[in-house]
Design an enzyme around this catalytic site. Structure first.
Site, PDB file in Angstrom:
ATOM      1  NE  ARG A  42      -3.932   1.784   2.451  1.00  0.00           N
ATOM      2  CZ  ARG A  42      -4.672   1.959   3.544  1.00  0.00           C
ATOM      3  NH1 ARG A  42      -4.456   1.227   4.619  1.00  0.00           N
ATOM      4  NH2 ARG A  42      -5.639   2.846   3.541  1.00  0.00           N
ATOM      5  CD  GLN A  89      12.288   8.728  -2.380  1.00  0.00           C
ATOM      6  OE1 GLN A  89      13.214   7.942  -2.438  1.00  0.00           O
ATOM      7  NE2 GLN A  89      12.467  10.023  -2.242  1.00  0.00           N
ATOM      8  N   PRO A 130       1.095   8.888  -2.068  1.00  0.00           N
ATOM      9  CG  PRO A 130      -0.938   8.815  -3.187  1.00  0.00           C
ATOM     10  CD  PRO A 130      -0.344   8.828  -1.823  1.00  0.00           C
ATOM     11  CE  LYS A 131       2.805  17.293  -3.528  1.00  0.00           C
ATOM     12  NZ  LYS A 131       2.043  17.807  -4.671  1.00  0.00           N
ATOM     13  CD  GLU A 151      17.396   1.069  -0.938  1.00  0.00           C
ATOM     14  OE1 GLU A 151      16.503   0.717  -0.145  1.00  0.00           O
ATOM     15  OE2 GLU A 151      18.602   0.900  -0.703  1.00  0.00           O
TER      16      GLU A 151
HETATM   17 MO1  MOS Z   1      20.013   2.937   1.249  1.00  0.00          MO
HETATM   18  S1  MOS Z   1      21.584   2.263   0.129  1.00  0.00           S
HETATM   19  O1  MOS Z   1      19.701   1.627   2.193  1.00  0.00           O
HETATM   20  O2  MOS Z   1      20.481   4.284   2.084  1.00  0.00           O
END
Ligand code: MOS
Length: 744
Positions: free
Chosen positions: A627, A637, A631-632, A704
């Site tokens: 979830r 990211q 969303p902004k 990430e």
């Molecule tokens: Mo990230 S490489 O876990 O700051």
């Protein structure tokens, strides 16, 4: 208990700390100033390997304003951290000032402290170091490594299965040394009061930083406090403490004055980590229909003389595909560079570059659409652990992305797609990243001034952590966002998680929610026990809480009292309660399942062969990260990670002078990163399926995953446009000049 009709959870919410940042009121570590503060500037080694024969500080020590010069002979004892201490993870304090050995260019060998930054800078340049230089191993290539390898994951008989497979891919993929370039550079400000040390730091983990610095400085952990109110990102380079923090703390102690040390951009390239070069040998064996029979990955990564930094390129390999025979092996190659560090998506990001690039090559060899190849080999369970996936919608990522991108219009032949006088290349790749909940404690307080406060010893790396705390509290209590105070970034607060591994959101939510629930229960109890309260002496189950007010269940909230009134009646300044997050490895709902996020990346490149110009023009990214709380900031990211992926694919690489180990392009002019001008049109979609293993909110985190899969989708698109297969990042113009597609 929810009081808002349309939940703020999942609503695009502007950062609550945005105004502080845009007005310059947010205080980053280097913004802290104190009376009588002195300035420290480190001196970096100018060789990659050897010994300090002599270090002459006499000239520097007599320069104007100079207060102190420290080196390995004068800094006094600094301790090592306990190996494998879960409570204290460190980078390379051991290499700082412990001895007279130089293990990499730029290693701090002295630090000069002066009244002003300019004086310290001038004196640092006047420190004379005489080195006994030894042969350094600075080879970029890891080819020829015959050291120890470890088995990371194994099932079946991959060697025989590969040998017998009718279709094979057997290739090596290389990712270069890359440097973290957060906008905010590393800094420490050390302030002592007696035996108590406060450090204003650029750290992604105030709690860990405190634990490490206590060990290194030989102090009780209670005597150290670490404050990081705001971070200008870190990308992993600020996860663990670096030697300059200890140097700053010792200098401040010796001088009896606050000391500030701020690294410059050049030092950022040699003293605070990097993503190490990886070389990955991939072997895929498949049937003629494209079913995987064997998968082998052997990866090597660079590490320093002291660390055993494993980049972990096999992270996603064992569970991403269904394949009966698999082995991942790895080895560490020592070079005379500094310690590597995690960098956005450590392991999985370079690992998936190799694996997904190989899958794209297999698709081309088989003449199968790369999307079909993925779907054909999709895994139903985690075949490395035999565990069910907690929540995996990779197939939906691909299908949604294909539709948004228009993938069915792709024609497979090289150079066959054109638009506006340019050749188009289309490529795709899958993405994955781990999910976990770390332990976390948060306290939620109803305050007499009518505000609601939450405290937690985590920090906001810039991604929106402050805001999700406020969102959860608003959802739980109905208190408006502008009456909620989120207090983070201080190790004196209840222990919170690092800002790393995309784990922060998933780790803090349950603690905040439980803290709010517990605070409401305590408030109801207080209202029952308080003289003059509208629910005095009522049964607890007959007392309700609505949007800041306590009232009888059968009466409207207006007939009750606001928490500020109840606190006033009870003569209390505040009422707080604690909430905790149970880590996934202790929770029966999550410890038996394979927990990961997934994604699919679709990339378009434009190729102009006449002028050898390549541009990533369009990216469609579909992310399955549970979830989405905000969303902004989450889309922000992912979009940022895609831009970083363009840099990884086409630009980023730290190059070292083979004579000295100095980064040749160690500055922001020569180290190329993707800028606004390189940013493609980006379409971010979240599938938004809550993960039942992640607790009440079902969120897994997004820091990430957006970077994973971008680079192999780019190299696939490059191949599709140019016919040039690039297996070593970044893709260079020199590679593209080999294209036989000569005009658009
Ligand atoms: Mo990230 S490489 O876990 O700051």
């Amino acid at each position: 208990m929810s009081t808002t009709p349309a939940s703020i959870i999942g609503a695009p919410t502007p950062r609550i700390d945005g105004p502080l940042k845009t007005t310059g009121a947010a205080e980053y570590a280097a913004d802290f100033h104190f009376d009588r503060m002195a300035y420290a500037v480190p001196v970096g080694a100018l060789i990659a390997s050897g010994r300090i024969r002599s270090l002459d500080t006499s000239a520097a020590g007599q320069m104007p304003g100079v207060l102190l010069v420290l080196d390995h002979g004068s800094i006094g004892p600094l301790y090592r951290t306990v190996p494998n201490d879960d409570n204290a993870t460190n980078s390379e304090v051991r290499a700082a000032f412990e001895d007279d050995i130089v293990r990499h260019w730029g290693q701090h060998v002295a630090v000069v402290v002066a009244e002003t930054f300019e004086q310290a800078t001038a004196a640092a340049a006047a420190v004379k170091v005489d080195y006994e230089t030894q042969q350094a191993d600075l080879h970029e290539s890891l080819d020829g490594f015959d050291g120890k390898r470890k088995s990371v994951s194994k099932r079946g008989d991959p060697d025989s299965a590969f040998a017998a497979a009718p279709v094979k891919i057997d290739a090596t993929y290389i990712t270069p040394n890359e440097t973290h370039n957060p906008i905010e550079m590393h800094a420490s400000v050390a302030v002592w009061e007696g035996e108590n040390l406060t450090l204003y730091e650029t750290t992604q983990g105030v709690v860990n930083h405190r634990a490490v610095m206590a060990q290194v400085l030989g102090l009780p952990v209670e005597n150290v406090r670490v404050i990081t109110r705001f971070l200008g990102s870190g990308f992993g380079g600020k996860l663990f403490p670096w030697p300059h923090t200890a140097m700053t703390a010792v200098a401040a102690k010796k001088l009896g004055r606050p000391v500030k040390l701020s690294l410059d951009r050049r030092m950022m390239f040699s003293a605070v980590g990097y993503r190490p070069r990886t070389e990955q040998h991939i072997q895929l064996g498949a049937t003629r229909e494209g079913k995987l029979l064997a998968l082998r990955q052997d990866y090597l990564n660079v590490t320093s003389q002291l660390d055993d930094f494993d980049e972990g390129c096999g992270e996603a390999t064992p569970y991403l595909y269904s394949v009966a025979n698999l082995e991942v092996t790895s080895g560490l190659v020592r070079r005379h560079f500094g310690a590597p560090a995690p960098m956005r998506g450590p392991g999985a990001v370079p690992g998936l570059f190799a694996l997904e690039a190989a899958m794209n090559e297999l698709a081309d060899q088989l003449n199968i659409d790369p999307l079909q190849l993925r779907l054909l080999n999709d895994a139903e369970k985690d075949e490395s652990t035999n565990q069910p996936f907690s929540s995996r919608h990779l197939r939906e990522c691909y299908e949604t992305g294909a539709k948004k991108f228009g993938w069915e219009k792709r024609t497979a032949a090289i150079g066959s797609m054109r638009r506006d006088g340019k050749i188009l290349g289309w490529g795709l790749a899958g993405a994955s990243w781990v999910a976990l909940r770390l332990p976390c404690t948060a306290t939620v307080e109803f305050c007499a001034n009518g505000r609601l406060c939450v405290r937690c010893g985590t920090q906001d790396i810039g991604t929106g952590t402050y805001t999700i705390f406020a969102q959860v509290l608003h959802e739980k209590t109905g208190v408006p966002l502008d009456r909620i105070d989120v207090i983070l970034g201080d190790s004196a607060l209840p222990d919170g998680p690092m800002s790393g591994g995309s784990l922060t959101t998933g780790s803090v939510l349950n603690a905040v929610a439980a803290g709010a629930d517990n605070a409401i229960k305590r408030l109801q109890q207080l209202a029952k026990d308080t003289e003059g309260s509208p629910v005095q002496d009522a049964e607890l189950e007959d007392i309700s809480y609505t949007a800041g007010r306590v009232h009888a269940k059968d009466k409207p909230p207006g007939d009750g009292a606001h928490f500020a009134e109840i606190l006033a009646m009870a003569r209390l300044n505040g009422l707080s309660a604690e909430g905790k997050t149970q880590p996934t490895w202790e929770d029966p709902k999550s410890k038996g399942v394979s927990l990961h996020s997934y994604g699919a990346q679709f990339v378009e490149v434009e190729w102009e062969p006449e002028i050898a110009r390549l541009r990533v023009s369009r990216v469609v990214t579909v992310i399955d990260a549970g979830r989405i709380i905000n969303p902004k900031s989450a889309a922000n990211q992912i979009a940022g990670a895609v831009v970083m992926g363009v840099g990884m694919g086409l630009l980023e690489e730290t190059i070292h002078d083979q004579r000295t180990g100095q980064p040749i392009n160690g500055n922001m002019a020569d180290y190329l990163m993707a800028t606004c001008a390189d940013a493609p049109q980006i379409d971010v979609t979240f599938l938004d399926h809550p993960d039942p293993a992640m607790g009440e909110y079902g969120a897994r985190g997004v820091g990430e995953i957006g970077l994973a899969g971008v680079a192999p989708a780019i190299t696939a698109a490059v191949y599709h446009a140019t016919g040039v297969r690039v297996r070593e990042l970044p893709v260079r113009i020199e590679n593209l000049l080999q294209s036989h597609v000569l005009e658009a």
